[in-house]
Design a protein around this motif. Structure first.
Motif, PDB file in Angstrom:
ATOM      1  N   VAL A 182       1.015  -1.327   0.053  1.00  0.00           N
ATOM      2  CA  VAL A 182       0.086  -0.040  -0.083  1.00  0.00           C
ATOM      3  C   VAL A 182       1.081   1.221  -0.007  1.00  0.00           C
ATOM      4  CG1 VAL A 182      -1.998   1.427   1.218  1.00  0.00           C
ATOM      5  CG2 VAL A 182      -1.593  -1.469   1.245  1.00  0.00           C
ATOM      6  N   ILE A 183       0.821   2.073  -0.985  1.00  0.00           N
ATOM      7  CA  ILE A 183       1.810   3.002  -1.247  1.00  0.00           C
ATOM      8  C   ILE A 183       1.085   4.455  -0.981  1.00  0.00           C
ATOM      9  CG2 ILE A 183       3.542   4.125  -2.933  1.00  0.00           C
ATOM     10  CD1 ILE A 183       3.872   1.348  -3.926  1.00  0.00           C
ATOM     11  N   ASP A 184       1.744   5.137  -0.115  1.00  0.00           N
ATOM     12  CA  ASP A 184       1.155   6.563   0.111  1.00  0.00           C
ATOM     13  C   ASP A 184       1.826   7.654  -0.869  1.00  0.00           C
ATOM     14  OD1 ASP A 184       0.824   8.976   0.919  1.00  0.00           O
ATOM     15  OD2 ASP A 184       0.977   8.757   3.219  1.00  0.00           O
ATOM     16  N   LEU A 185       0.978   8.176  -1.868  1.00  0.00           N
ATOM     17  CA  LEU A 185       1.367   8.755  -2.848  1.00  0.00           C
ATOM     18  C   LEU A 185       1.642  10.284  -2.387  1.00  0.00           C
ATOM     19  CD1 LEU A 185      -0.611   8.024  -6.048  1.00  0.00           C
ATOM     20  CD2 LEU A 185       1.734   7.023  -5.041  1.00  0.00           C
ATOM     21  N   GLN A 186       0.989  10.648  -1.285  1.00  0.00           N
ATOM     22  CA  GLN A 186       1.395  12.141  -0.708  1.00  0.00           C
ATOM     23  C   GLN A 186       2.848  12.178   0.225  1.00  0.00           C
ATOM     24  OE1 GLN A 186      -1.121  13.594   2.111  1.00  0.00           O
ATOM     25  NE2 GLN A 186      -2.418  14.739   0.471  1.00  0.00           N
ATOM     26  N   CYS A 187       3.438  11.047   0.224  1.00  0.00           N
ATOM     27  CA  CYS A 187       4.992  10.744   0.992  1.00  0.00           C
ATOM     28  C   CYS A 187       5.603  11.983   0.498  1.00  0.00           C
ATOM     29  CB  CYS A 187       5.388   9.345   0.841  1.00  0.00           C
ATOM     30  SG  CYS A 187       6.927   9.329   1.111  1.00  0.00           S
ATOM     31  N   HIS A 188       6.344  12.426   1.424  1.00  0.00           N
ATOM     32  CA  HIS A 188       7.255  13.681   0.919  1.00  0.00           C
ATOM     33  C   HIS A 188       8.500  13.360   0.420  1.00  0.00           C
ATOM     34  CE1 HIS A 188       3.757  16.226   2.022  1.00  0.00           C
ATOM     35  NE2 HIS A 188       3.956  15.835   3.109  1.00  0.00           N
ATOM     36  N   TYR A 248       5.102  -8.247  -7.251  1.00  0.00           N
ATOM     37  CA  TYR A 248       3.821  -8.405  -7.352  1.00  0.00           C
ATOM     38  C   TYR A 248       3.061  -8.191  -8.489  1.00  0.00           C
ATOM     39  CZ  TYR A 248       3.788  -9.284  -2.227  1.00  0.00           C
ATOM     40  OH  TYR A 248       4.205  -9.666  -1.004  1.00  0.00           O
ATOM     41  N   GLY A 249       3.689  -7.080  -9.118  1.00  0.00           N
ATOM     42  CA  GLY A 249       2.996  -6.493 -10.636  1.00  0.00           C
ATOM     43  C   GLY A 249       1.573  -5.841 -10.118  1.00  0.00           C
ATOM     44  N   PHE A 250       1.525  -5.637  -8.691  1.00  0.00           N
ATOM     45  CA  PHE A 250       0.265  -5.260  -8.172  1.00  0.00           C
ATOM     46  C   PHE A 250       0.319  -4.028  -7.017  1.00  0.00           C
ATOM     47  CE2 PHE A 250      -2.728  -8.106 -10.425  1.00  0.00           C
ATOM     48  CZ  PHE A 250      -3.687  -7.305 -10.057  1.00  0.00           C
ATOM     49  N   PHE A 251      -0.048  -3.125  -6.864  1.00  0.00           N
ATOM     50  CA  PHE A 251       0.060  -2.502  -5.463  1.00  0.00           C
ATOM     51  C   PHE A 251      -1.067  -1.442  -5.384  1.00  0.00           C
ATOM     52  CE2 PHE A 251       2.412  -0.237  -8.829  1.00  0.00           C
ATOM     53  CZ  PHE A 251       1.744   1.065  -8.659  1.00  0.00           C
ATOM     54  N   GLN A 252      -1.523  -1.011  -4.106  1.00  0.00           N
ATOM     55  CA  GLN A 252      -2.613  -0.079  -4.010  1.00  0.00           C
ATOM     56  C   GLN A 252      -2.049   1.277  -3.453  1.00  0.00           C
ATOM     57  OE1 GLN A 252      -6.215  -1.388  -2.372  1.00  0.00           O
ATOM     58  NE2 GLN A 252      -5.266  -3.497  -1.535  1.00  0.00           N
ATOM     59  N   VAL A 253      -2.826   2.479  -3.991  1.00  0.00           N
ATOM     60  CA  VAL A 253      -2.326   3.633  -3.689  1.00  0.00           C
ATOM     61  C   VAL A 253      -3.405   4.469  -2.911  1.00  0.00           C
ATOM     62  CG1 VAL A 253      -0.660   4.076  -5.626  1.00  0.00           C
ATOM     63  CG2 VAL A 253      -3.210   4.609  -5.939  1.00  0.00           C
ATOM     64  N   ILE A 254      -2.962   5.289  -1.926  1.00  0.00           N
ATOM     65  CA  ILE A 254      -3.721   6.073  -0.999  1.00  0.00           C
ATOM     66  C   ILE A 254      -3.221   7.374  -0.842  1.00  0.00           C
ATOM     67  CG2 ILE A 254      -4.557   4.020   0.385  1.00  0.00           C
ATOM     68  CD1 ILE A 254      -2.373   5.062   2.587  1.00  0.00           C
ATOM     69  N   ASN A 255      -3.972   8.333  -0.497  1.00  0.00           N
ATOM     70  CA  ASN A 255      -3.609   9.676  -0.663  1.00  0.00           C
ATOM     71  C   ASN A 255      -3.336  10.050  -2.025  1.00  0.00           C
ATOM     72  OD1 ASN A 255      -4.179  10.538   2.164  1.00  0.00           O
ATOM     73  ND2 ASN A 255      -2.092   9.530   2.784  1.00  0.00           N
ATOM     74  N   HIS A 256      -3.967   9.691  -3.048  1.00  0.00           N
ATOM     75  CA  HIS A 256      -3.743   9.848  -4.471  1.00  0.00           C
ATOM     76  C   HIS A 256      -4.321  11.035  -5.103  1.00  0.00           C
ATOM     77  CE1 HIS A 256      -7.769   8.277  -4.269  1.00  0.00           C
ATOM     78  NE2 HIS A 256      -7.488   7.195  -3.343  1.00  0.00           N
ATOM     79  N   GLY A 257      -5.002  11.852  -4.239  1.00  0.00           N
ATOM     80  CA  GLY A 257      -5.524  13.165  -4.911  1.00  0.00           C
ATOM     81  C   GLY A 257      -6.643  13.186  -5.352  1.00  0.00           C
ATOM     82  N   VAL A 258      -7.363  11.941  -5.664  1.00  0.00           N
ATOM     83  CA  VAL A 258      -8.803  11.872  -6.338  1.00  0.00           C
ATOM     84  C   VAL A 258      -9.678  12.043  -5.227  1.00  0.00           C
ATOM     85  CG1 VAL A 258     -10.341  10.422  -7.784  1.00  0.00           C
ATOM     86  CG2 VAL A 258      -7.819  10.423  -8.010  1.00  0.00           C
ATOM     87  N   ILE A 290      -5.961   0.911 -13.557  1.00  0.00           N
ATOM     88  CA  ILE A 290      -6.211   1.297 -12.041  1.00  0.00           C
ATOM     89  C   ILE A 290      -7.785   0.951 -11.979  1.00  0.00           C
ATOM     90  CG2 ILE A 290      -6.527   3.435 -10.780  1.00  0.00           C
ATOM     91  CD1 ILE A 290      -4.440   4.758 -12.709  1.00  0.00           C
ATOM     92  N   LEU A 291      -7.700   0.308 -10.849  1.00  0.00           N
ATOM     93  CA  LEU A 291      -9.074  -0.446 -10.501  1.00  0.00           C
ATOM     94  C   LEU A 291      -9.612   0.208  -9.079  1.00  0.00           C
ATOM     95  CD1 LEU A 291     -11.061  -2.801 -10.632  1.00  0.00           C
ATOM     96  CD2 LEU A 291      -9.483  -3.884  -9.121  1.00  0.00           C
ATOM     97  N   LEU A 292     -10.745   0.469  -9.254  1.00  0.00           N
ATOM     98  CA  LEU A 292     -11.597   0.988  -7.889  1.00  0.00           C
ATOM     99  C   LEU A 292     -12.455  -0.331  -7.742  1.00  0.00           C
ATOM    100  CD1 LEU A 292     -12.548   3.023  -5.819  1.00  0.00           C
ATOM    101  CD2 LEU A 292     -14.053   3.892  -7.769  1.00  0.00           C
ATOM    102  N   GLN A 293     -12.012  -1.224  -6.561  1.00  0.00           N
ATOM    103  CA  GLN A 293     -12.630  -2.425  -6.384  1.00  0.00           C
ATOM    104  C   GLN A 293     -13.796  -2.434  -5.329  1.00  0.00           C
ATOM    105  OE1 GLN A 293     -11.048  -5.795  -4.735  1.00  0.00           O
ATOM    106  NE2 GLN A 293      -9.614  -4.709  -3.372  1.00  0.00           N
ATOM    107  N   GLY A 294     -13.913  -1.056  -4.677  1.00  0.00           N
ATOM    108  CA  GLY A 294     -14.877  -1.089  -3.457  1.00  0.00           C
ATOM    109  C   GLY A 294     -14.683  -1.906  -2.210  1.00  0.00           C
ATOM    110  N   LEU A 341      -9.282  -1.638   0.719  1.00  0.00           N
ATOM    111  CA  LEU A 341      -9.195  -0.828   1.487  1.00  0.00           C
ATOM    112  C   LEU A 341     -10.037   0.605   1.114  1.00  0.00           C
ATOM    113  CD1 LEU A 341      -5.270  -0.416   1.557  1.00  0.00           C
ATOM    114  CD2 LEU A 341      -6.738  -1.558   3.321  1.00  0.00           C
ATOM    115  N   PRO A 342     -10.910   1.087   1.985  1.00  0.00           N
ATOM    116  CA  PRO A 342     -11.726   2.324   1.822  1.00  0.00           C
ATOM    117  C   PRO A 342     -10.833   3.380   0.857  1.00  0.00           C
ATOM    118  CG  PRO A 342     -11.795   1.737   3.973  1.00  0.00           C
ATOM    119  CD  PRO A 342     -10.773   0.868   3.435  1.00  0.00           C
ATOM    120  N   HIS A 343     -11.407   3.714  -0.254  1.00  0.00           N
ATOM    121  CA  HIS A 343     -10.736   4.847  -0.987  1.00  0.00           C
ATOM    122  C   HIS A 343      -9.542   4.856  -1.493  1.00  0.00           C
ATOM    123  CE1 HIS A 343     -14.595   6.701   0.842  1.00  0.00           C
ATOM    124  NE2 HIS A 343     -14.740   6.819  -0.337  1.00  0.00           N
TER     125      HIS A 343
END
Ligand code: OGA
Ligand code: NI
Length: 337
Positions: free
Chosen positions: A38-44, A60-70, A218-222, A241-243
């Motif tokens: 799970v990767i935080d895109l807002q990381c400084h 993995y060829g897979f990851f999730q992103v949070i704090n992605h700005g959407v 990019i997938l929104l899986q709910g 993971l939510p959002h």
């Protein structure tokens, strides 16, 4: 072809959806691991973000992103509109997807190869291109009433996010940051999948094992489980993971990276209680684009491990046998010894 959502609520699983034993999902309770990064895109520290993305894409060829700005509001609205779309009567969906005489908006059940399938998958889907938006949007559904507005805004946000992620990947691989700012990414498509509750989840699949024929997805899986990734010979679940967005490396990026990044195989299992609606943003090249290992990644000690080919030829080969990444694709991309 009748949409699954038009009949699926009356009971047992029809024979045509029962997979042969070796393709069934088997043990449905796979570990829902926290291991998919799970990767935080807002990381400084951008260097750190790049390293995390690169490592996840290799391992993995897979990851999730949070704090992605959407915005969460846009994500929720898009999922609502997506659910409303699939809840409409079948004839309405057909009409709403039939506005382009060239058929750019496609509605189908199972896979696009429905008539040729030995057995079917437990899903319906709608897909359409989304760039340039002002040329494409006129052919999208007008019902539900907010479809164009919401999905249009969403597709613009997905475009920006995909460009950002690809820039990180370029930096990580050592490619110029604009490596993908061209025909390689100009035909992105939205796809809205709908997996109704299934009477016999252990006998069938929502989608078979496959690798996306994209640059990235990019997938929104709910909130509902269902997506699984094949890693080291076993299946692991991608925890909702939510959002967050789930990002996966496509087969084409595996080739462009000369095998450094992994176009991971994945599938979708069904469940008997909840409907699952997911929204994919597929980053595709133009038909005529040449796909090949990036010159900057190939040298005497790292020779190219794939052949160059046109994207359109890849699609043709892929369509012949999309399951388990078929022989026709292997033949197209494999160098002769
Ligand atoms: C796909 C896909 C995953 C999902 O449409 O290619 O892998 O969870 N979807 O719907
Ligand atoms: Ni996929």
């Amino acid at each position: 072809m009748e949409l699954l959502s038009s009949w699926c609520y009356d009971g047992s699983l029809p024979e045509s959806y029962v997979m042969p034993p070796e393709r069934r999902p088997g043990n449905l309770v796979v570990p829902l691991e926290k291991s998919i990064p799970v990767i935080d895109l807002q990381c400084h520290d951008p260097k750190d973000t790049i390293q995390q993305i690169l490592k996840a894409s290799q391992d993995y060829g897979f990851f999730q992103v949070i704090n992605h700005g959407v915005s969460e509001e846009l994500m929720d609205e898009t999922r609502n509109v997506a659910e409303e779309f699939h809840a409409m009567p079948g004839l309405d969906k057909e009409r709403e997807c039939g506005k382009d005489p060239n058929g750019s908006c496609k509605l189908y059940t199972s896979s696009y190869a429905y008539p040729r399938e030995d057995f079917h998958y437990w899903r319906d889907a709608v897909t359409h291109p989304c760039r340039p938006l002002d040329e494409r949007i006129q052919y999208w559904p007008e019902k539900p009433t907010r479809y164009r507005e919401v999905v249009g805004t969403y597709s613009v946000e997905m475009w920006k996010l995909s460009c950002r992620i690809l820039e990180f990947i370029c930096e990580g691989l050592g490619l110029s940051v604009d490596y993908f700012s061209n025909d390689l990414t100009q035909v992105p498509k939205i796809m809205i999948n709908y997996y109704p509750p299934c009477p016999a989840p252990s006998l069938t699949l929502g989608l078979s094992k496959h690798c996306d024929p994209t640059i990235i997805t990019i997938l929104l899986q709910g909130q509902i489980n269902g997506l699984q990734v094949f890693k080291d010979g076993r299946w692991i679940g991608v925890q909702p993971l939510p959002h967050a967005f789930v990002v996966n490396i496509g087969y084409l990026l595996q080739i462009i990276s000369n095998g450094k990044l992994k176009g991971a195989e994945h599938r979708v299992v069904t469940n008997s209680r909840y409907a699952r609606t997911t929204i994919c943003f597929f980053v595709y090249p133009r038909d005529e684009s040449l796909i090949e290992p990036a010159k900057a990644l190939v040298n005497a000690s790292n020779p190219a491990i794939y052949k160059a080919f046109k994207f359109v030829d890849f699609v043709t080969a892929f369509v012949l046998n999309p399951d388990d990444t078929g022989e026709a694709v292997k033949e197209l991309i494999t160098l002769n010894p």
